[in-house]
Scaffold this motif. Structure first.
Motif, PDB file in Angstrom:
ATOM      1  N   SER A  20       7.918   4.109   0.706  1.00  0.00           N
ATOM      2  CA  SER A  20       8.812   3.791   1.523  1.00  0.00           C
ATOM      3  C   SER A  20       9.139   4.865   2.550  1.00  0.00           C
ATOM      4  O   SER A  20       9.375   4.682   3.980  1.00  0.00           O
ATOM      5  CB  SER A  20      10.103   3.234   0.986  1.00  0.00           C
ATOM      6  OG  SER A  20       9.650   2.175   0.300  1.00  0.00           O
ATOM      7  N   THR A  21       9.219   5.916   2.396  1.00  0.00           N
ATOM      8  CA  THR A  21       9.746   7.130   2.956  1.00  0.00           C
ATOM      9  C   THR A  21       8.750   7.436   3.905  1.00  0.00           C
ATOM     10  O   THR A  21       8.828   7.828   5.383  1.00  0.00           O
ATOM     11  CB  THR A  21      10.069   8.365   1.861  1.00  0.00           C
ATOM     12  OG1 THR A  21      11.181   8.061   1.470  1.00  0.00           O
ATOM     13  CG2 THR A  21      10.481   9.386   2.974  1.00  0.00           C
ATOM     14  N   TYR A  22       7.380   7.351   3.443  1.00  0.00           N
ATOM     15  CA  TYR A  22       6.373   7.636   4.412  1.00  0.00           C
ATOM     16  C   TYR A  22       6.020   6.688   5.589  1.00  0.00           C
ATOM     17  O   TYR A  22       6.083   6.933   6.708  1.00  0.00           O
ATOM     18  CB  TYR A  22       4.831   7.643   3.487  1.00  0.00           C
ATOM     19  CG  TYR A  22       3.738   7.988   4.448  1.00  0.00           C
ATOM     20  CD1 TYR A  22       3.307   9.240   4.708  1.00  0.00           C
ATOM     21  CD2 TYR A  22       2.732   6.746   4.420  1.00  0.00           C
ATOM     22  CE1 TYR A  22       2.336   9.541   5.358  1.00  0.00           C
ATOM     23  CE2 TYR A  22       1.633   7.249   5.181  1.00  0.00           C
ATOM     24  CZ  TYR A  22       1.171   8.456   5.840  1.00  0.00           C
ATOM     25  OH  TYR A  22       0.426   8.517   6.553  1.00  0.00           O
ATOM     26  N   ALA A  23       6.215   5.492   5.081  1.00  0.00           N
ATOM     27  CA  ALA A  23       6.243   4.335   6.232  1.00  0.00           C
ATOM     28  C   ALA A  23       7.222   4.295   7.018  1.00  0.00           C
ATOM     29  O   ALA A  23       7.216   4.105   8.094  1.00  0.00           O
ATOM     30  CB  ALA A  23       6.203   2.986   5.199  1.00  0.00           C
ATOM     31  N   LEU A  53       2.181  -0.809   9.097  1.00  0.00           N
ATOM     32  CA  LEU A  53       1.889  -1.281   7.709  1.00  0.00           C
ATOM     33  C   LEU A  53       0.602  -1.586   7.371  1.00  0.00           C
ATOM     34  O   LEU A  53       0.022  -1.383   6.303  1.00  0.00           O
ATOM     35  CB  LEU A  53       3.013  -2.211   7.336  1.00  0.00           C
ATOM     36  CG  LEU A  53       4.442  -1.744   7.292  1.00  0.00           C
ATOM     37  CD1 LEU A  53       5.399  -2.988   6.719  1.00  0.00           C
ATOM     38  CD2 LEU A  53       4.669  -0.725   6.263  1.00  0.00           C
ATOM     39  N   ASP A  54       0.132  -2.275   8.454  1.00  0.00           N
ATOM     40  CA  ASP A  54      -1.285  -2.849   8.194  1.00  0.00           C
ATOM     41  C   ASP A  54      -2.194  -1.472   8.108  1.00  0.00           C
ATOM     42  O   ASP A  54      -3.485  -1.660   7.738  1.00  0.00           O
ATOM     43  CB  ASP A  54      -1.762  -3.687   9.348  1.00  0.00           C
ATOM     44  CG  ASP A  54      -1.073  -5.216   9.086  1.00  0.00           C
ATOM     45  OD1 ASP A  54      -0.554  -5.200   7.809  1.00  0.00           O
ATOM     46  OD2 ASP A  54      -1.222  -5.641  10.153  1.00  0.00           O
ATOM     47  N   THR A  55      -1.917  -0.563   8.832  1.00  0.00           N
ATOM     48  CA  THR A  55      -2.760   0.947   8.791  1.00  0.00           C
ATOM     49  C   THR A  55      -2.678   1.880   7.759  1.00  0.00           C
ATOM     50  O   THR A  55      -3.403   2.559   7.511  1.00  0.00           O
ATOM     51  CB  THR A  55      -2.567   1.454  10.162  1.00  0.00           C
ATOM     52  OG1 THR A  55      -1.421   1.956  10.432  1.00  0.00           O
ATOM     53  CG2 THR A  55      -2.959   0.585  11.493  1.00  0.00           C
ATOM     54  N   ILE A  56      -1.655   1.817   6.892  1.00  0.00           N
ATOM     55  CA  ILE A  56      -1.277   2.392   5.923  1.00  0.00           C
ATOM     56  C   ILE A  56      -2.188   2.299   4.683  1.00  0.00           C
ATOM     57  O   ILE A  56      -2.379   0.999   4.265  1.00  0.00           O
ATOM     58  CB  ILE A  56       0.217   2.504   5.543  1.00  0.00           C
ATOM     59  CG1 ILE A  56       0.924   2.938   6.433  1.00  0.00           C
ATOM     60  CG2 ILE A  56       0.437   3.297   4.121  1.00  0.00           C
ATOM     61  CD1 ILE A  56       2.602   2.749   6.213  1.00  0.00           C
ATOM     62  N   ASP A  57      -2.663   3.397   4.208  1.00  0.00           N
ATOM     63  CA  ASP A  57      -3.660   3.126   2.954  1.00  0.00           C
ATOM     64  C   ASP A  57      -2.931   3.414   1.694  1.00  0.00           C
ATOM     65  O   ASP A  57      -2.667   4.445   1.257  1.00  0.00           O
ATOM     66  CB  ASP A  57      -4.900   4.241   2.737  1.00  0.00           C
ATOM     67  CG  ASP A  57      -5.762   3.911   1.702  1.00  0.00           C
ATOM     68  OD1 ASP A  57      -5.651   3.163   1.020  1.00  0.00           O
ATOM     69  OD2 ASP A  57      -6.684   4.990   1.579  1.00  0.00           O
ATOM     70  N   GLU A  58      -2.402   2.158   1.160  1.00  0.00           N
ATOM     71  CA  GLU A  58      -1.258   2.456  -0.079  1.00  0.00           C
ATOM     72  C   GLU A  58      -1.775   3.006  -1.168  1.00  0.00           C
ATOM     73  O   GLU A  58      -1.171   3.896  -1.863  1.00  0.00           O
ATOM     74  CB  GLU A  58      -0.839   0.790  -0.425  1.00  0.00           C
ATOM     75  CG  GLU A  58       0.055   0.477   0.708  1.00  0.00           C
ATOM     76  CD  GLU A  58       0.097  -1.374   0.520  1.00  0.00           C
ATOM     77  OE1 GLU A  58       0.072  -1.741  -0.682  1.00  0.00           O
ATOM     78  OE2 GLU A  58       0.500  -2.117   1.427  1.00  0.00           O
ATOM     79  N   ASP A  59      -3.091   2.821  -1.366  1.00  0.00           N
ATOM     80  CA  ASP A  59      -3.609   3.251  -2.486  1.00  0.00           C
ATOM     81  C   ASP A  59      -3.672   4.770  -2.723  1.00  0.00           C
ATOM     82  O   ASP A  59      -3.403   5.439  -3.549  1.00  0.00           O
ATOM     83  CB  ASP A  59      -4.819   2.775  -3.003  1.00  0.00           C
ATOM     84  CG  ASP A  59      -4.880   1.216  -3.267  1.00  0.00           C
ATOM     85  OD1 ASP A  59      -3.766   0.760  -3.884  1.00  0.00           O
ATOM     86  OD2 ASP A  59      -5.892   0.381  -3.115  1.00  0.00           O
ATOM     87  N   SER A  60      -4.141   5.192  -1.521  1.00  0.00           N
ATOM     88  CA  SER A  60      -4.325   6.624  -1.401  1.00  0.00           C
ATOM     89  C   SER A  60      -2.897   7.551  -1.627  1.00  0.00           C
ATOM     90  O   SER A  60      -2.814   8.630  -1.981  1.00  0.00           O
ATOM     91  CB  SER A  60      -5.235   7.117  -0.218  1.00  0.00           C
ATOM     92  OG  SER A  60      -4.567   6.933   0.901  1.00  0.00           O
TER      93      SER A  60
END
Length: 114
Positions: free
Chosen positions: A55-58, A86-93
């Protein structure tokens, strides 16, 4: 920015509240279970840190975009900007990196001796 991130902020609050409640229950149960619940406590704490870190990163990316546009959302408006980011963030990494850093800082062997 807070209004544009409303969905994430609400989700983070609910996840944090739920995880905090679970951590509290695991912490209370530790003496009764002879410390067996501490392993679960650490896992929940790592998950909670992952939610907060993501959340902080986003929020940082959204703030960067907002300020880069001269404190304006531009023609697209806040919802479109937040969705695009949010569509461009690689959540897993991101989550994997946060978990790795936390595990490196926590000596799990020490916690098992408690």
């Amino acid at each position: 920015i807070a209004i544009g991130m409303g969905g994430i902020s609400a989700s983070e609050f609910l996840a944090t509240f739920g995880l905090s409640s679970l951590k509290g229950l695991l912490g209370i149960a530790a003496p009764v279970t002879g410390g067996l619940t501490l392993g679960g406590y650490v896992s929940v704490a790592i998950a909670q840190a992952g939610v907060a870190g993501f959340s902080t990163y986003a929020l940082g990316l959204v703030t960067k975009e907002y300020l880069a546009n001269g404190a304006s959302w531009g023609a697209d408006g806040p919802k479109a900007v937040v969705k695009r980011i949010l569509d461009t963030i690689d959540e897993d990494s991101i989550l994997a990196r946060i978990k790795d850093e936390l595990r490196a800082k926590i000596d799990l062997r020490r916690l098992r001796k408690i």
